[in-house]
Scaffold this motif. Structure first.
Motif, PDB file in Angstrom:
ATOM      1  N   LEU A  60      -4.367 -43.434  61.698  1.00  0.00           N
ATOM      2  CA  LEU A  60      -4.992 -42.654  63.407  1.00  0.00           C
ATOM      3  C   LEU A  60      -3.358 -41.601  63.723  1.00  0.00           C
ATOM      4  O   LEU A  60      -4.346 -40.547  64.423  1.00  0.00           O
ATOM      5  CB  LEU A  60      -4.402 -43.867  64.645  1.00  0.00           C
ATOM      6  CG  LEU A  60      -5.616 -44.985  64.172  1.00  0.00           C
ATOM      7  CD1 LEU A  60      -5.230 -46.418  65.313  1.00  0.00           C
ATOM      8  CD2 LEU A  60      -7.037 -44.512  64.712  1.00  0.00           C
ATOM      9  N   VAL A  61      -2.577 -41.484  63.260  1.00  0.00           N
ATOM     10  CA  VAL A  61      -2.229 -40.861  63.424  1.00  0.00           C
ATOM     11  C   VAL A  61      -2.647 -39.536  62.743  1.00  0.00           C
ATOM     12  O   VAL A  61      -2.230 -38.418  63.700  1.00  0.00           O
ATOM     13  CB  VAL A  61      -0.671 -40.714  63.112  1.00  0.00           C
ATOM     14  CG1 VAL A  61       0.497 -40.000  63.231  1.00  0.00           C
ATOM     15  CG2 VAL A  61       0.717 -42.317  64.381  1.00  0.00           C
ATOM     16  N   GLY A  62      -2.544 -39.725  61.549  1.00  0.00           N
ATOM     17  CA  GLY A  62      -3.078 -38.573  60.571  1.00  0.00           C
ATOM     18  C   GLY A  62      -4.312 -38.226  61.400  1.00  0.00           C
ATOM     19  O   GLY A  62      -4.363 -36.471  61.907  1.00  0.00           O
ATOM     20  N   LEU A  63      -4.933 -38.337  62.139  1.00  0.00           N
ATOM     21  CA  LEU A  63      -6.300 -38.176  62.914  1.00  0.00           C
ATOM     22  C   LEU A  63      -5.879 -37.566  64.163  1.00  0.00           C
ATOM     23  O   LEU A  63      -6.372 -35.958  64.679  1.00  0.00           O
ATOM     24  CB  LEU A  63      -7.276 -39.283  62.945  1.00  0.00           C
ATOM     25  CG  LEU A  63      -8.543 -39.023  63.390  1.00  0.00           C
ATOM     26  CD1 LEU A  63      -9.568 -38.216  62.302  1.00  0.00           C
ATOM     27  CD2 LEU A  63      -9.706 -40.766  63.682  1.00  0.00           C
TER      28      LEU A  63
ATOM     29  N   ASN B 185      -4.188 -36.891  55.385  1.00  0.00           N
ATOM     30  CA  ASN B 185      -2.774 -37.626  55.975  1.00  0.00           C
ATOM     31  C   ASN B 185      -1.639 -36.064  56.066  1.00  0.00           C
ATOM     32  O   ASN B 185      -0.807 -36.070  55.386  1.00  0.00           O
ATOM     33  CB  ASN B 185      -1.693 -38.666  54.875  1.00  0.00           C
ATOM     34  CG  ASN B 185      -0.868 -39.156  55.747  1.00  0.00           C
ATOM     35  OD1 ASN B 185      -0.541 -38.791  56.661  1.00  0.00           O
ATOM     36  ND2 ASN B 185      -0.139 -40.046  55.245  1.00  0.00           N
ATOM     37  N   PRO B 186      -1.506 -35.815  57.518  1.00  0.00           N
ATOM     38  CA  PRO B 186      -0.341 -34.453  57.278  1.00  0.00           C
ATOM     39  C   PRO B 186       0.949 -34.725  57.600  1.00  0.00           C
ATOM     40  O   PRO B 186       1.943 -34.197  57.697  1.00  0.00           O
ATOM     41  CB  PRO B 186      -0.682 -34.602  59.066  1.00  0.00           C
ATOM     42  CG  PRO B 186      -2.187 -34.539  58.743  1.00  0.00           C
ATOM     43  CD  PRO B 186      -2.990 -36.202  58.350  1.00  0.00           C
ATOM     44  N   LEU B 187       0.913 -36.295  57.966  1.00  0.00           N
ATOM     45  CA  LEU B 187       2.411 -36.744  58.011  1.00  0.00           C
ATOM     46  C   LEU B 187       3.306 -36.648  56.756  1.00  0.00           C
ATOM     47  O   LEU B 187       4.448 -36.549  56.501  1.00  0.00           O
ATOM     48  CB  LEU B 187       2.237 -38.583  58.050  1.00  0.00           C
ATOM     49  CG  LEU B 187       2.597 -38.471  59.433  1.00  0.00           C
ATOM     50  CD1 LEU B 187       2.162 -39.682  59.647  1.00  0.00           C
ATOM     51  CD2 LEU B 187       3.760 -37.766  60.533  1.00  0.00           C
ATOM     52  N   ARG B 188       2.417 -36.597  55.559  1.00  0.00           N
ATOM     53  CA  ARG B 188       2.916 -36.864  53.825  1.00  0.00           C
ATOM     54  C   ARG B 188       3.064 -35.159  53.913  1.00  0.00           C
ATOM     55  O   ARG B 188       2.049 -34.411  52.931  1.00  0.00           O
ATOM     56  CB  ARG B 188       1.080 -37.405  53.084  1.00  0.00           C
ATOM     57  CG  ARG B 188       2.022 -38.084  51.574  1.00  0.00           C
ATOM     58  CD  ARG B 188       3.196 -38.358  51.825  1.00  0.00           C
ATOM     59  NE  ARG B 188       3.290 -39.098  50.072  1.00  0.00           N
ATOM     60  CZ  ARG B 188       4.200 -39.353  49.689  1.00  0.00           C
ATOM     61  NH1 ARG B 188       4.583 -40.939  50.762  1.00  0.00           N
ATOM     62  NH2 ARG B 188       4.614 -40.353  48.313  1.00  0.00           N
ATOM     63  N   THR B 189       3.989 -34.582  54.354  1.00  0.00           N
ATOM     64  CA  THR B 189       4.823 -33.207  53.720  1.00  0.00           C
ATOM     65  C   THR B 189       5.506 -33.376  52.340  1.00  0.00           C
ATOM     66  O   THR B 189       6.115 -32.216  51.898  1.00  0.00           O
ATOM     67  CB  THR B 189       5.157 -33.182  54.701  1.00  0.00           C
ATOM     68  OG1 THR B 189       6.920 -33.550  55.093  1.00  0.00           O
ATOM     69  CG2 THR B 189       4.900 -33.012  56.025  1.00  0.00           C
ATOM     70  N   SER B 190       5.703 -35.070  51.659  1.00  0.00           N
ATOM     71  CA  SER B 190       6.526 -34.568  50.563  1.00  0.00           C
ATOM     72  C   SER B 190       6.536 -35.924  49.815  1.00  0.00           C
ATOM     73  O   SER B 190       5.640 -36.995  50.114  1.00  0.00           O
ATOM     74  CB  SER B 190       8.351 -34.868  50.573  1.00  0.00           C
ATOM     75  OG  SER B 190       8.724 -35.230  50.492  1.00  0.00           O
ATOM     76  N   GLU B 191       6.357 -36.266  48.074  1.00  0.00           N
ATOM     77  CA  GLU B 191       6.147 -37.138  47.518  1.00  0.00           C
ATOM     78  C   GLU B 191       7.557 -38.115  47.716  1.00  0.00           C
ATOM     79  O   GLU B 191       7.375 -39.126  46.805  1.00  0.00           O
ATOM     80  CB  GLU B 191       5.689 -37.257  46.376  1.00  0.00           C
ATOM     81  CG  GLU B 191       4.410 -35.782  45.811  1.00  0.00           C
ATOM     82  CD  GLU B 191       3.542 -36.837  46.169  1.00  0.00           C
ATOM     83  OE1 GLU B 191       3.478 -37.820  46.579  1.00  0.00           O
ATOM     84  OE2 GLU B 191       2.503 -35.770  47.182  1.00  0.00           O
ATOM     85  N   ASP B 192       8.766 -37.878  47.910  1.00  0.00           N
ATOM     86  CA  ASP B 192       9.813 -38.496  47.753  1.00  0.00           C
ATOM     87  C   ASP B 192      10.572 -38.833  49.493  1.00  0.00           C
ATOM     88  O   ASP B 192      10.557 -38.335  49.615  1.00  0.00           O
ATOM     89  CB  ASP B 192      10.949 -37.743  47.306  1.00  0.00           C
ATOM     90  CG  ASP B 192      11.870 -38.817  47.160  1.00  0.00           C
ATOM     91  OD1 ASP B 192      12.230 -39.347  47.255  1.00  0.00           O
ATOM     92  OD2 ASP B 192      12.910 -37.892  46.974  1.00  0.00           O
ATOM     93  N   ASP B 193      10.038 -39.940  49.984  1.00  0.00           N
ATOM     94  CA  ASP B 193       9.270 -40.888  50.843  1.00  0.00           C
ATOM     95  C   ASP B 193      11.723 -40.945  51.138  1.00  0.00           C
ATOM     96  O   ASP B 193      12.257 -40.504  52.352  1.00  0.00           O
ATOM     97  CB  ASP B 193       9.185 -41.405  51.048  1.00  0.00           C
ATOM     98  CG  ASP B 193       7.089 -40.987  51.909  1.00  0.00           C
ATOM     99  OD1 ASP B 193       7.103 -40.699  52.257  1.00  0.00           O
ATOM    100  OD2 ASP B 193       6.591 -42.297  51.594  1.00  0.00           O
TER     101      ASP B 193
END
Length: 575
Positions: free
Chosen positions: A152-155, A406-414
């Motif tokens: 939902l946040v990504g949307l 998923n725009p929140l995913r800006t890196s693979e290393d959370d």
């Protein structure tokens, strides 16, 4: 079923080959802390059902809000990877759900849900049998709530209005959780609120206690969430469309001015940055305004400083979010990229911080010296530390034009992003200490201290970041391009340590601040101000004769941890 099992096997294979080096240490640390929290949750099953229901409410909120604030959650298997297979949305969602149960977080949560089994055993054999499906369904609901929340946040982040609205909402929710004691006090809750039994997190426990309808409700909720997630996955398939609206061309007289213009354009157009900015603003305002419910406005002026600190934490990976675009900087001689980014960051954050600090301080009538001292000190510290942390602790990010659905995913290393955020929080807070102490002790003289330290921090930290960028620019670009840090040519003292000593050193430096500052220094301040039974500060819950000794013991423990880490790193003589 075959698709789900295949995806689970893929997840296992990816995790087996990706957990190494720093990522493995971060995962191990998270697993250890998670197991400790899970053990504490299981203990609540012996303390009482109300406390256990409250504990599971916290776990549910962690699943829902944690991924939103920490990089978009686990996406080892992205839906985009399977877009060419032509799988129906429900089948794809079911397969990804099975794969989502593979990992550290689900296993830790399942450990915490053993509290249901303990509660069932204490009630009888039939209740213990009910606990098994209740555990599975409760974990499925946790995972699906997390997936739906992130989706939902990504949307929402596909439009500017959605990005701003979700930032405001998420900031308000996190601030409310941080100030939950205010709401308990305001509504006269001296124990566990009865509402925790009506949340989905409490349905599993109600089922264990013999309410079959709660077990059925969990199953129905899981199916509904699975359908919602499948629908959102279908919406995710459409890529975010670039804005076709006309923009004024960027004009700059110098190359450094072009960097400032480019960064300001990015701050205005990047929806992720819009979300981060509004989140930091919402968090600062809501956190400081929450005590107004009790009629106390003493915290309101601190909204500006809190906003600055949170905004710096959100931007701690400033260079990493640009991806491989760093090559443009490296190929342009004579450009001070760091100074340009500093000026742009200050231009985007400072007006907001100044307005809310001055406005809220005027509403409360002070304390003017303290606020006017903290404002320039924290702004300068954040302006210098944001690029410095980014170039020294850079976490490889995804190029903006290659971001997933998923725009929140800006890196693979959370874990790396979370570590940078906490580091920025701590360091930016420290930059305000000299000015804050000077204002408390000497009044208006603290303002001059704040201005001087702010300028020095911005200039000095910026200079260090600029030197680092020039000397290690190719290595940073290689890190962002490949996702792996170049191997150092010379081995450090830490590299020469055994695995056991490395773990000891890492734990001492990584967690020494917890007993030293919050449980030690801050708790002692709370005790001195008669702020008792305050959130997680142990000393405030002690009898009157033990409060200061407990706080002092934590300070000694923190100093001992740092001393142990330094002693372990100390070079040993050959003899």
């Amino acid at each position: 079923m075959a698709v789900a099992l295949t995806m689970a096997q893929m997840k296992v294979a990816v995790l087996r080959h990706s957990f190494h080096g720093g990522r493995a240490q971060t995962a191990a640390t998270g697993a250890v802390l998670g197991v400790l929290f899970a053990a504490g949750t299981v203990y609540l099953a012996f303390a009482g059902p109300d406390l256990l229901a409250a504990g599971y409410a916290v776990w549910m909120l962690g699943w829902m809000l944690g991924p939103v604030f920490m990089g978009g959650g686990d996406e080892t298997l992205r839906p985009e990877y399977f877009s060419l297979l032509g799988l129906p949305s429900r089948r794809l969602a079911a397969g990804l759900l099975v794969a989502a149960f593979v990992g550290v977080a689900p296993l830790v949560s399942l450990t915490a849900l053993l509290g249901l089994l303990v509660a069932g055993v204490r009630l009888g054999p039939a209740n213990a049998l009910l606990a098994v499906p209740a555990m599975v369904l409760q974990l499925a609901v946790f995972v699906l709530l997390s997936k739906v929340s992130v989706a939902l946040v990504g949307l929402a982040l596909r439009s500017r209005l959605g990005a701003v609205a979700s930032g405001v909402l998420n900031g308000a929710i996190l601030a409310a959780l941080g100030q939950i004691w205010v709401f308990f006090w305001a509504f006269g809750e001296t124990g566990v609120p009865s509402a925790v039994w009506y949340l989905p997190s409490g349905w599993g426990l109600r089922a264990v206690q013999g309410d079959w309808r709660a077990l059925a409700a969990l199953a129905v909720l899981g199916l509904l969430l699975l359908g919602a997630w499948a629908a959102l996955l279908g919406r995710r398939a459409g890529a975010t469309r670039p804005s076709a609206r006309g923009r004024r061309p960027m004009t700059a007289a110098t190359v450094n001015g072009a960097i400032v213009a480019k960064e300001l354009r990015t701050w205005s157009r990047d929806l992720v940055r819009n979300h981060q900015l509004t989140f930091a603003l919402s968090y600062g305002v809501c956190f400081a305004a929450s005590p107004l419910i009790l009629g106390w406005d003493g915290m309101l002026p601190y909204a500006g400083p809190i906003f600055i600190v949170m905004a710096a934490a959100m931007a701690a990976n400033l260079y990493g979010t640009d991806g491989t675009a760093l090559w443009l900087t490296l190929m342009t001689p004579g450009v001070s990229d760091v100074r340009g980014r500093q000026l742009a960051w200050l231009s985007a954050q400072a007006p907001v911080a100044i307005v809310i600090t001055l406005a809220f301080t005027a509403i409360t009538g002070g304390p003017w010296p303290l606020m006017l001292a903290l404002l320039p000190a924290l702004l300068g510290g954040a302006t210098g530390l944001v690029p410095l942390i980014s170039v020294y602790g850079l976490v490889p990010g995804t190029d903006p034009h290659r971001r997933s659905g998923n725009p929140l995913r800006t890196s693979e290393d959370d874990g790396g992003l979370t570590g940078l955020a906490y580091l920025a929080l701590a360091l930016v807070l420290l930059t305000g200490v000299p000015a804050g102490l000077a204002a408390l002790w000497f009044g208006w003289a603290g303002v001059a201290v704040g201005v001087v330290t702010g300028v020095l921090f911005a200039w000095g930290f910026g200079l260090l970041a600029e030197r680092r960028l020039r000397s290690h620019g190719p290595e940073l670009l290689e890190t962002m391009r490949t996702g792996r840090r170049p191997r150092p040519t010379a081995r450090s003292r830490f590299d020469e340590l055994s695995k056991t000593k490395k773990a000891i050193t890492w734990w001492c430096f990584g967690f020494g601040a917890i007993p030293l500052f919050p449980q030690g220094v801050v708790a002692a301040v709370f005790v001195s101000n008669d702020m008792l039974r305050h959130t997680w500060f142990l000393a405030t819950y002690m009898p009157s004769g033990l409060r200061y000794p407990v706080a002092a013991a934590f300070i000694v423990l923190g100093l001992a941890m740092y001393g142990t880490g330094l002693w372990t790193l100390k070079p040993r003589s050959a003899g």
